[in-house]
Design a protein around this motif. Structure first.
Motif, PDB file in Angstrom:
ATOM      1  N   GLY A 164     -19.219 -39.136 -33.970  1.00 31.21           N
ATOM      2  CA  GLY A 164     -20.404 -40.141 -34.513  1.00 31.21           C
ATOM      3  C   GLY A 164     -21.594 -39.127 -34.313  1.00 31.21           C
ATOM      4  O   GLY A 164     -21.803 -38.418 -33.364  1.00 31.21           O
ATOM      5  N   ARG A 165     -22.600 -39.445 -35.395  1.00 32.74           N
ATOM      6  CA  ARG A 165     -23.756 -38.368 -35.254  1.00 32.74           C
ATOM      7  C   ARG A 165     -25.067 -39.147 -35.195  1.00 32.74           C
ATOM      8  O   ARG A 165     -25.992 -38.635 -35.712  1.00 32.74           O
ATOM      9  N   SER A 166     -25.034 -40.428 -34.522  1.00 35.30           N
ATOM     10  CA  SER A 166     -26.313 -40.956 -34.675  1.00 35.30           C
ATOM     11  C   SER A 166     -27.378 -40.579 -33.546  1.00 35.30           C
ATOM     12  O   SER A 166     -27.000 -39.821 -32.902  1.00 35.30           O
ATOM     13  N   ASN A 167     -28.354 -40.716 -33.952  1.00 42.44           N
ATOM     14  CA  ASN A 167     -29.862 -40.140 -33.160  1.00 42.44           C
ATOM     15  C   ASN A 167     -29.497 -40.924 -31.803  1.00 42.44           C
ATOM     16  O   ASN A 167     -29.641 -40.022 -30.690  1.00 42.44           O
ATOM     17  N   LEU A 168     -28.771 -41.990 -31.880  1.00 43.62           N
ATOM     18  CA  LEU A 168     -28.920 -42.638 -30.415  1.00 43.62           C
ATOM     19  C   LEU A 168     -27.760 -42.038 -29.566  1.00 43.62           C
ATOM     20  O   LEU A 168     -27.933 -41.945 -28.351  1.00 43.62           O
ATOM     21  N   ASN A 169     -26.747 -41.623 -30.037  1.00 42.02           N
ATOM     22  CA  ASN A 169     -25.517 -41.212 -29.484  1.00 42.02           C
ATOM     23  C   ASN A 169     -25.125 -39.760 -29.699  1.00 42.02           C
ATOM     24  O   ASN A 169     -25.493 -38.889 -28.974  1.00 42.02           O
ATOM     25  N   GLY A 170     -24.460 -39.436 -30.711  1.00 43.72           N
ATOM     26  CA  GLY A 170     -23.790 -38.209 -30.999  1.00 43.72           C
ATOM     27  C   GLY A 170     -24.891 -37.129 -30.915  1.00 43.72           C
ATOM     28  O   GLY A 170     -24.423 -36.153 -30.394  1.00 43.72           O
ATOM     29  N   MET A 263     -23.885 -47.754 -17.260  1.00 45.30           N
ATOM     30  CA  MET A 263     -24.499 -46.340 -16.835  1.00 45.30           C
ATOM     31  C   MET A 263     -25.816 -46.430 -17.887  1.00 45.30           C
ATOM     32  O   MET A 263     -26.820 -45.861 -17.608  1.00 45.30           O
ATOM     33  N   THR A 264     -25.592 -47.040 -19.008  1.00 52.03           N
ATOM     34  CA  THR A 264     -26.834 -46.842 -20.006  1.00 52.03           C
ATOM     35  C   THR A 264     -28.096 -47.781 -19.283  1.00 52.03           C
ATOM     36  O   THR A 264     -29.135 -47.098 -19.285  1.00 52.03           O
ATOM     37  N   ILE A 265     -27.473 -48.977 -18.755  1.00 53.02           N
ATOM     38  CA  ILE A 265     -28.705 -49.740 -18.122  1.00 53.02           C
ATOM     39  C   ILE A 265     -29.176 -48.925 -16.965  1.00 53.02           C
ATOM     40  O   ILE A 265     -30.589 -48.948 -16.747  1.00 53.02           O
TER      41      ILE A 265
HETATM   42  P1  NAD Z   1     -23.934 -45.847 -35.807  1.00 52.74           P
HETATM   43  O1  NAD Z   1     -23.572 -46.674 -36.629  1.00 52.74           O
HETATM   44  O2  NAD Z   1     -25.390 -45.374 -35.709  1.00 52.74           O
HETATM   45  O3  NAD Z   1     -23.316 -44.550 -35.762  1.00 52.74           O
HETATM   46  C1  NAD Z   1     -21.863 -44.375 -35.824  1.00 52.74           C
HETATM   47  C2  NAD Z   1     -21.539 -43.055 -36.367  1.00 52.74           C
HETATM   48  O4  NAD Z   1     -19.894 -43.051 -36.228  1.00 52.74           O
HETATM   49  C3  NAD Z   1     -21.943 -42.596 -37.565  1.00 52.74           C
HETATM   50  O5  NAD Z   1     -22.591 -41.188 -37.459  1.00 52.74           O
HETATM   51  C4  NAD Z   1     -20.783 -42.345 -38.518  1.00 52.74           C
HETATM   52  O6  NAD Z   1     -20.933 -41.037 -39.394  1.00 52.74           O
HETATM   53  C5  NAD Z   1     -19.540 -42.097 -37.644  1.00 52.74           C
HETATM   54  N1  NAD Z   1     -18.200 -42.698 -38.131  1.00 52.74           N
HETATM   55  C6  NAD Z   1     -18.024 -43.773 -38.762  1.00 52.74           C
HETATM   56  N2  NAD Z   1     -16.890 -44.016 -39.191  1.00 52.74           N
HETATM   57  C7  NAD Z   1     -16.335 -42.732 -38.715  1.00 52.74           C
HETATM   58  C8  NAD Z   1     -14.853 -42.292 -38.828  1.00 52.74           C
HETATM   59  N3  NAD Z   1     -13.931 -42.897 -39.425  1.00 52.74           N
HETATM   60  N4  NAD Z   1     -14.678 -41.055 -38.362  1.00 52.74           N
HETATM   61  C9  NAD Z   1     -15.618 -40.392 -37.668  1.00 52.74           C
HETATM   62  N5  NAD Z   1     -16.939 -40.802 -37.377  1.00 52.74           N
HETATM   63  C10 NAD Z   1     -17.053 -41.907 -37.963  1.00 52.74           C
HETATM   64  O7  NAD Z   1     -23.575 -46.501 -34.193  1.00 52.74           O
HETATM   65  P2  NAD Z   1     -24.153 -46.138 -32.969  1.00 52.74           P
HETATM   66  O8  NAD Z   1     -25.477 -46.952 -32.758  1.00 52.74           O
HETATM   67  O9  NAD Z   1     -24.241 -44.802 -32.420  1.00 52.74           O
HETATM   68  O10 NAD Z   1     -23.100 -46.943 -31.830  1.00 52.74           O
HETATM   69  C11 NAD Z   1     -21.650 -46.357 -31.919  1.00 52.74           C
HETATM   70  C12 NAD Z   1     -20.726 -47.340 -31.088  1.00 52.74           C
HETATM   71  O11 NAD Z   1     -21.170 -47.274 -29.873  1.00 52.74           O
HETATM   72  C13 NAD Z   1     -21.096 -48.976 -31.540  1.00 52.74           C
HETATM   73  O12 NAD Z   1     -19.778 -49.461 -31.235  1.00 52.74           O
HETATM   74  C14 NAD Z   1     -22.225 -49.370 -30.352  1.00 52.74           C
HETATM   75  O13 NAD Z   1     -21.814 -50.760 -30.333  1.00 52.74           O
HETATM   76  C15 NAD Z   1     -21.727 -48.449 -29.297  1.00 52.74           C
HETATM   77  N6  NAD Z   1     -22.754 -48.445 -28.435  1.00 52.74           N
HETATM   78  C16 NAD Z   1     -22.558 -48.502 -26.792  1.00 52.74           C
HETATM   79  C17 NAD Z   1     -23.739 -48.349 -26.155  1.00 52.74           C
HETATM   80  C18 NAD Z   1     -23.343 -48.365 -24.644  1.00 52.74           C
HETATM   81  O14 NAD Z   1     -24.120 -48.542 -23.631  1.00 52.74           O
HETATM   82  N7  NAD Z   1     -21.767 -48.487 -24.089  1.00 52.74           N
HETATM   83  C19 NAD Z   1     -24.853 -48.018 -26.424  1.00 52.74           C
HETATM   84  C20 NAD Z   1     -25.185 -47.720 -27.842  1.00 52.74           C
HETATM   85  C21 NAD Z   1     -23.978 -47.937 -28.715  1.00 52.74           C
END
Ligand code: NAD
Length: 280
Positions: A164-170, A263-265
């Motif tokens: 995953g490559r989102s700004n928020l996470n990856g 941990m996020t909170i």
């Molecule tokens: P997002 O939709 O913004 O990003 C998802 C990423 O997954 C994208 O970069 C996409 O390219 C990648 N992806 C999609 N299908 C894929 C595949 N088949 N193989 C590999 N990569 C793939 O999501 P996000 O906001 O980063 O959230 C991701 C997950 O994390 C969600 O389930 C969300 O609910 C969860 N989340 C949890 C917390 C927490 O505190 N635990 C916080 C934020 C998000």
């Protein structure tokens, strides 16, 4: 196998933060303040915000939630953020995502004063993180990072794979691990042979949103596996990692729920306190 207990680690972190807030109160005669803006009535967002408020109160922060109906004008939200930017009692501002379609997420994020951006999503903080400068770090990656460091304090030379490559996470997670001298690979929906990438990893951080995507035979023996994903199923919440299978191979793994979420909170509270300290 180490089951990484995010609930327990978050409780420890909250206890430390509580003590820190007491110290800050003595020193400055005021406490850090967190203001959360919640727009609309989406159930998950309501639950997140309620948990954030409860945890903030628990550690002694001043906390406020501003609620707007779904149809609120973007202008009203931006004006409120400007007002909070100027308010000396507010150390951190968080606008709960996702936003209704008519509100421009980027505009909202960029209106928050970077010194109060507890989510670490303002471009200034994104730049700070990638440059190795001081600034807010997104709460979820920060929480994952703290959990990984508990299991393995020295990450030098480890191969880390983000899914995953989102700004928020990856992307933010990759920067944090790069700073720890890991060799980092960011994978995404267009990555070819994700399994092979994962099999090479000492550390896997899955943040995708696909239930049990990472299988037992995708994971190298003794890898650390961090599961950020939250997926609703008939059996309750599950992560992006097939927990049963992977826990038979991995050295350490986070459960869902009870891993990254708490941990996020706790890291949101930590970020609020850091913002307060930097501005005092
Ligand atoms: P997002 O939709 O913004 O990003 C998802 C990423 O997954 C994208 O970069 C996409 O390219 C990648 N992806 C999609 N299908 C894929 C595949 N088949 N193989 C590999 N990569 C793939 O999501 P996000 O906001 O980063 O959230 C991701 C997950 O994390 C969600 O389930 C969300 O609910 C969860 N989340 C949890 C917390 C927490 O505190 N635990 C916080 C934020 C998000």
């Amino acid at each position: 196998m180490i089951l990484i207990d995010g609930k327990k680690e978050a409780a420890k972190l909250r206890e430390d933060l509580k003590q820190e807030v007491l110290g800050l109160k003595k020193k400055f005669n005021k406490v850090p303040g967190l203001t959360v803006i919640l727009i609309g009535d989406m159930a998950p967002s309501q639950i997140y915000v309620r948990n954030k408020e409860k945890s903030a109160n628990e550690v002694g922060l001043k906390s406020e939630v501003i609620k707007y109906p779904e149809a609120i004008e973007e202008k009203t939200v931006l004006e409120k953020i400007e007002e909070l930017n100027k308010d000396q009692t507010v150390s951190g501002i968080l606008v709960q995502l996702p936003l209704p379609k008519h509100i421009d997420k980027q505009k909202v994020i960029e209106t928050i004063d970077p010194s109060k951006d507890v989510d670490g999503l303002h471009p200034m903080n994104v730049g700070n993180l990638s440059s190795g400068y001081q600034g807010s770090i997104p709460c979820t990656p920060l929480g994952c990072y703290l959990l990984i460091k508990k299991v393995e304090p020295n990450l030098t030379g480890k191969k880390a794979v983000m899914i995953g490559r989102s700004n928020l996470n990856g992307k933010a997670m990759a920067q944090l691990l790069l700073q720890e001298d890991c060799t980092v690979t960011i994978t995404h929906s267009k990555t070819k042979n994700l399994k092979a990438e994962c099999l090479a990893a000492d550390i896997i951080v899955a943040a995708v949103g696909i239930k049990e995507l990472v299988k037992g035979d995708w994971v190298k023996k003794d890898a650390i596996v961090i599961d950020v994903g939250i997926n609703k199923t008939d059996k309750g919440l599950v992560g992006d990692v097939a927990f049963e299978e992977v826990s038979r191979v991995a050295k350490a793994i986070t459960p869902v729920p009870g891993g990254v979420g708490p941990m996020t909170i706790a890291c949101l509270l930590k970020n609020t306190i850091e913002c307060f300290k930097r501005s005092n």
